[in-house]
Motif scaffolding. Sequence first.
Motif, mmCIF file in Angstrom:
data_model
loop_
_atom_site.group_PDB
_atom_site.id
_atom_site.type_symbol
_atom_site.label_atom_id
_atom_site.label_comp_id
_atom_site.label_asym_id
_atom_site.label_seq_id
_atom_site.Cartn_x
_atom_site.Cartn_y
_atom_site.Cartn_z
ATOM 1 N N LEU A 1 -17.405 76.092 59.258
ATOM 2 C CA LEU A 1 -18.127 75.702 58.044
ATOM 3 C C LEU A 1 -19.509 75.155 58.371
ATOM 4 C CD1 LEU A 1 -15.319 74.062 55.902
ATOM 5 C CD2 LEU A 1 -16.417 76.280 55.558
ATOM 6 N N LEU B 1 -12.302 79.300 56.871
ATOM 7 C CA LEU B 1 -12.722 78.424 55.771
ATOM 8 C C LEU B 1 -12.148 77.016 55.893
ATOM 9 C CD1 LEU B 1 -12.429 80.881 52.758
ATOM 10 C CD2 LEU B 1 -14.535 80.048 53.834
ATOM 11 N N ILE C 1 -22.708 76.867 56.579
ATOM 12 C CA ILE C 1 -23.366 76.214 55.450
ATOM 13 C C ILE C 1 -24.857 76.110 55.763
ATOM 14 C CG2 ILE C 1 -23.584 74.068 54.131
ATOM 15 C CD1 ILE C 1 -20.547 73.656 54.672
#
Length: 154
Positions: A28, A22, A32
């Motif tokens: 990420l 994270l 995402i």
Amino acid sequence: MQLELTGSETVGAPPQQVWDALNDPKVLQACIPGCRRMTETAPDSYMMEVQLKVAAVGGSFEGAVALEDKKEPVSGNIRVSGEGSIGTGTGAATFTLEPDGQGGTVLHYDGRGEIGGLVAGVGQRILKSVAKHLVKQFFGALKKQLAPAPAAAR
């Protein structure tokens, strides 16, 4: 238009490994949904470009993401803001990580946001449904990132 999302997800990796993922911009970006670019601007701060489609409204979104109040590997806050061809948005979420007793992690999240512009015109019910779907995609991708690599064929 305000939007709230709360929930929890179990990830099959220990809290420290989930924490590290994270806090890794490469992970990420891969997790995402629609994220095309994520660039570090300062420690724990990033600019990103996302391509999204919400109902009949689609387009790009550029924004800032900051990780704050981090207590490794237990909790933290994430703050986002941005705008683009589909509208504007700001939001914040708190997340906590706890061992699940079986070697994995339960990630709890509680987020609030404000959405405006074209995308807000699709209605709160649809937006909440799309947001839940995007969260599901994020966690699906995170689980894949954290899955053990398959053993090499012999």
